[in-house]
Design an enzyme around this catalytic site. Sequence first.
Site, PDB file in Angstrom:
ATOM      1  N   LYS A 140      58.125 -24.455  14.896  1.00  0.00           N
ATOM      2  CA  LYS A 140      58.019 -25.076  15.951  1.00  0.00           C
ATOM      3  C   LYS A 140      60.072 -24.598  16.387  1.00  0.00           C
ATOM      4  O   LYS A 140      59.959 -23.500  16.751  1.00  0.00           O
ATOM      5  CB  LYS A 140      57.829 -26.255  16.843  1.00  0.00           C
ATOM      6  CG  LYS A 140      58.921 -26.507  18.091  1.00  0.00           C
ATOM      7  CD  LYS A 140      58.366 -27.742  19.006  1.00  0.00           C
ATOM      8  CE  LYS A 140      58.628 -27.429  20.049  1.00  0.00           C
ATOM      9  NZ  LYS A 140      58.014 -28.910  20.315  1.00  0.00           N
ATOM     10  N   HIS A 289      18.696  -7.090  -5.058  1.00  0.00           N
ATOM     11  CA  HIS A 289      19.289  -7.126  -3.498  1.00  0.00           C
ATOM     12  C   HIS A 289      17.910  -8.497  -2.782  1.00  0.00           C
ATOM     13  O   HIS A 289      17.825  -8.213  -0.803  1.00  0.00           O
ATOM     14  CB  HIS A 289      17.618  -6.395  -2.821  1.00  0.00           C
ATOM     15  CG  HIS A 289      18.527  -4.803  -3.627  1.00  0.00           C
ATOM     16  ND1 HIS A 289      19.526  -4.070  -4.064  1.00  0.00           N
ATOM     17  CD2 HIS A 289      17.468  -3.714  -4.060  1.00  0.00           C
ATOM     18  CE1 HIS A 289      20.003  -2.835  -4.101  1.00  0.00           C
ATOM     19  NE2 HIS A 289      18.337  -2.678  -4.695  1.00  0.00           N
TER      20      HIS A 289
END
Length: 529
Positions: A140, A289
């Site tokens: 901060k 697949h």
Amino acid sequence: MPFALLSVHDKTGLPELATGLTAAGYELVASGGTARVLREAGLSVRDVAEVTGAPEMLGGRVKTLHPAIAGGILARRNLRHLADLEQHGITPIDVVVCNLYPFAETVAREVPGEQPEDRELRCVEEIDIGGVTLLRAAAKNFESVVVVCDPARYADLLASLPAGGPDVAARRALALAAFRHTAAYDAAIAAWMSAEVAADVAPTTDTDADADADDALPARIVVRAERVQTLRYGENPHQSAALYRPEGAAPRWRQLGGKELSYNNLVDLEAAWPMPQGFAEPAVAIVKHTNPCGLAVGPTLEHAFERALAADPQSAFGSIVAVNRPVTAAFVRALGPLFVEILAAPAFDDDALALLATKKKNARLMQALPTLATDGLGGLELRLLGDGLLVQTCDPMDDDATDFRVVSERAPSAAEIADLAFAWQVAAHVKSNAIVLAKAGAAVGVGAGQMSRVDAVELAVRRAGAHAAGSVLASDAFFPFPDGVQAAAAAGVTAVVQPGGSMRDEQVIEAANRLGLAMWFTGRRHFRH
């Protein structure tokens, strides 16, 4: 003299960093374990307790949570803040070096024989409080304080010291890294706690599912991920792709051999692995697949593979093979000349690895790690949309066949019951519309991803060929018309399991009775889109 506060769990590079800071004129302040390492390296360091005037408390839970630390970090270098520090005898802190307890690694680690309450306590104790506070406070106040949370950044910090330390842009980037670090840390804790809370909540019934939806689905989801592997390309060569993993999460797989994994490999692997794991017997899934072109159980993996391959040997070329037992040399020999993209197993013995290195040197050998069973998203499935995120609870395949309802005039025989239960479990892994024909613990025909259910039946029948006669059929959702059941009966199918729930259920049941089929209703569907 500028102050540097060091409080790290990961001590990598710590003595070298501290030596460089000392040479640049910084006075070192450190918490217990960090201070000990620095003194062992011959460095002068002040304990945090000396700065705060308060001893460590609660077995180390409280060390840096004190105004003398927080004020020294948060004070902006303006006259008002500096006056406050002078009034209270607090020294400004110019550099904060901190990394956190390894929470995600702690959650992933399995301790043999550990009781659930002991595991929970172990995980709770690895929730860092003071470290997160230090990082957020320093980030901060990045204009005045340099914050470093990653040992990989130490060299850059040391290199900047002769010029007075990192410039504002570099400090802002370090602050961003710190906020990302704490965000990922909190996300890992929230995901773990969500899973723990979910485990304590009884499953909802149909009548109260809507009322309790908020209990299953959180109001806010935070997922932070880091890139861990860049892939050659995505689904197609013109697409870029990479593998990301939630920050701090342990890997779920160990690759023991073969080529690098591709994007499509990873998608198929994720789909293939669960398929054989739900069976108590040795089981083999052969996947293309994301759909099984063969899945079977048997007395051995070799026997199960032979039966799984028989379902569709043509489609098995270039497949992913997943098993639920350690791979041996006997199983490798059973694979024969089949080209396999991936072989996934809980373990590989040394003889199998040696044989695979010569016979299938390009096959990617994937060993499942204990973390594979750890759900880092609290039992949720996520899918990205163009404007948001779809979230649902996972679909566990935990149906109890004893709860299924016979709706036909003829009840299934004992052999049909076993095959129906097997086919139903396989169908849950097949893309909708999904049809599975099975016989004697093996899928003999699979119809996946078709636009109509009767098409899926006809595809499964065609795949099964002569093996359709005497098989059973599982459908992941209800039959909207009798035509699917009629096509199955014409091929020799003797029994059907499906969820039921169609407005034409009576017509479907009437067709089954007329054709001599046994039919189960499960009351639960397993769509997979």
